[in-house]
Design an enzyme around this catalytic site. Sequence first.
Site, short mmCIF file in Angstrom:
data_model
loop_
_atom_site.label_atom_id
_atom_site.label_comp_id
_atom_site.label_asym_id
_atom_site.label_seq_id
_atom_site.Cartn_x
_atom_site.Cartn_y
_atom_site.Cartn_z
N GLY A 165 0.79 -1.22 0.00
CA GLY A 165 0.00 0.00 0.00
C GLY A 165 0.82 1.27 0.00
O GLY A 165 0.27 2.37 -0.10
N HIS A 208 -10.00 -7.15 -4.83
CA HIS A 208 -8.60 -7.60 -4.83
C HIS A 208 -8.61 -9.13 -4.66
O HIS A 208 -8.88 -9.65 -3.59
CB HIS A 208 -7.86 -6.94 -3.67
CG HIS A 208 -6.40 -7.27 -3.62
ND1 HIS A 208 -5.43 -6.29 -3.69
CD2 HIS A 208 -5.73 -8.44 -3.49
CE1 HIS A 208 -4.23 -6.86 -3.62
NE2 HIS A 208 -4.39 -8.17 -3.50
N GLU A 275 -1.32 -11.23 -7.86
CA GLU A 275 -2.41 -10.36 -7.43
C GLU A 275 -3.16 -9.82 -8.65
O GLU A 275 -2.55 -9.36 -9.61
CB GLU A 275 -1.87 -9.21 -6.58
CG GLU A 275 -1.19 -9.68 -5.30
CD GLU A 275 -1.04 -8.58 -4.28
OE1 GLU A 275 -1.23 -7.40 -4.64
OE2 GLU A 275 -0.73 -8.89 -3.12
N ARG A 297 7.28 -13.87 -2.65
CA ARG A 297 7.58 -14.23 -1.26
C ARG A 297 6.34 -14.86 -0.64
O ARG A 297 5.29 -14.94 -1.29
CB ARG A 297 7.97 -12.98 -0.46
CG ARG A 297 6.89 -11.88 -0.55
CD ARG A 297 7.16 -10.74 0.38
NE ARG A 297 6.33 -9.58 0.10
CZ ARG A 297 5.06 -9.42 0.43
NH1 ARG A 297 4.43 -10.40 1.06
NH2 ARG A 297 4.41 -8.31 0.14
#
Length: 629
Positions: A165, A208, A275, A297
């Site tokens: 973010g 998301h 994502e 990760r």
Amino acid sequence: MISKLLIANRGEIACRIIRTARAMGIATVAVYSDADAKALHVRQADEAVHIGPSPAAESYLVGEKIIAAAKQTGAEAIHPGYGFLSENADFAQAVMDAGLIWVGAPPSSIRAMGLKDAAKKLMREAGVPVTPGYDGDDQSAERLKQEADAIGYPVLIKAVAGGGGKGMRKVDAAEDFLTSLESCRREAKASFGNDDVILEKWITSPRHIEVQVFGDSHGNVVHLFERDCSLQRRHQKVIEEAPAPGMDEATREEICAAAVRAAKAVDYEGAGTIEFIADASEGLRADRIFFMEMNTRLQVEHPVTEEITGVDLVEWQLRVASGEPIPLKQNELSIEGWAIEARLYAEDPATGFLPSTGRLESLLLDDRWARIETGVEEGDSVTPFYDPMIAKVVVHEDDRDQAIETLKRSLNHSFVGPVKTNKGFLFECLDNSDFADAKLDTGLIGAAGDKLISQKVPDKSVADTAARRYKGDRFGWGGYDPILDELFGFRLNKPSENTVTLWCGSETFAATTKGGRPCPNTYPSLDEGIIVTDRGFDYTFYPHPPRTGGAASAADGAILAPMPGKVIAVDVAEGDAVTAGQRLMVLEAMKMEHALTAPFDGTVTELSASEGGQVQVEAVLCLVEPAEK
């Protein structure tokens, strides 16, 4: 198999890795800064090495010290956790060059996915749909403004090296673009050392959605289905769940297949997350789901995937890093039930979610129904140097409705003090009707506004519960006996003592010792109070009116530092006229920028803060004298 592992991280993720390593018979080495000398991960590891002062830039972010610690202790491998150096390709390469095993993605994969502009180009070539926008080399403010105007507002500015973010700004109008660009670049430079940005079209009704992928050195790549991380505040995830509500099998198959293609395009090994941003204005549809970025990760929210698949992702990481193939094939993986995770932070929603630091005098995390992932114990301290997460509270049930109720119950039976937390905010998010009905998008929290953060006046039954405790609860901290309750307050030759006057904030209650809540969640405060938890919020009741002091406050026009930090911008001078809400200065703390604003129209009469200066909590930074009416 690795026999000794150094964990290049701290807090809950370090403790999480230690737990799995211990179960696998792997010895562990912790590293720690001055602030973490007595931290839980240090106490849990088999060995620990001091690597520097409290600031992360002088300890956890210094790769040479971490590699030296591994050599010193004879560790064969380094697990970076998440954050810090986990996606630093140069560090990963240095670990490997030192003859150590890197428990993470190959440096080439990290580089390929590390910059958002290059990653989007690569994904286009791999046939993965990407969000419309601009990722060109011309980074001049003029060109970026021109591209933003062409894309159309609202537009999203994103740091190419960003994450978590940080380095992100939504711009609603053309006249706000340059100011937002400047702020975004400043934050990106401070956080990632790179102020380049990309632009993306702001998606209407965005959700998301992310897919957990896993690869090995034998060319195998599998997915472990999707997670929904749409409940966000200022681009920071608040609550995550798996699977994604409203995801049909056909759409799941397409998005997961795209994630596998993305991972194969960079010869991926280890745990990673693809994502996606979904335009959910007409539900989840494969043709309206776009690649955003890859996290090379382990993710903070990995427990929800573990809960629905029965897989230990850290164990998989350690096995794959040791050269083994992925333990399961794609057709051996399936979804069982529903999992939800809430991030419990030491922060105060009432003050704009500013981090709350201090000693955890009380820390009662209810694990009867939930999996608790934490890096602290009662008596530990939350410092201003690192992310203020206290715990991740994770539940797994047969369906989504059950999971929501179980998570609410677990939060309501947990208590942290005197450090402030977002517990009540999390409860309200879970109790929100749109969330319950899975009407999700990333703007849900912003649209709900103060309804999610405003602590309400407690009802009388809450006060009655406090009264029972004050008069000597005969039933212990959780017990309840209806027969004894009827006799409570009974006295021979005198009237029953069933009423007591209590104060909670500015409210006064004529509370009774009969009634109240069965199995109340009550805790003693540090200053003669009784705390009752209701709907996640903590209410402190006193047998006397609240004591007030004469300290300066915003109501007096005093602008106080909400926490220790560094002043990175001062926008006013003494004698300047200001309006309510106008930005006066910017404080950087806990890796985030916090704008301090004028409480009302007036004049700056004193200014003690200067750009670059360090300030302590509650230091008076400036005074604003109200304008005459």
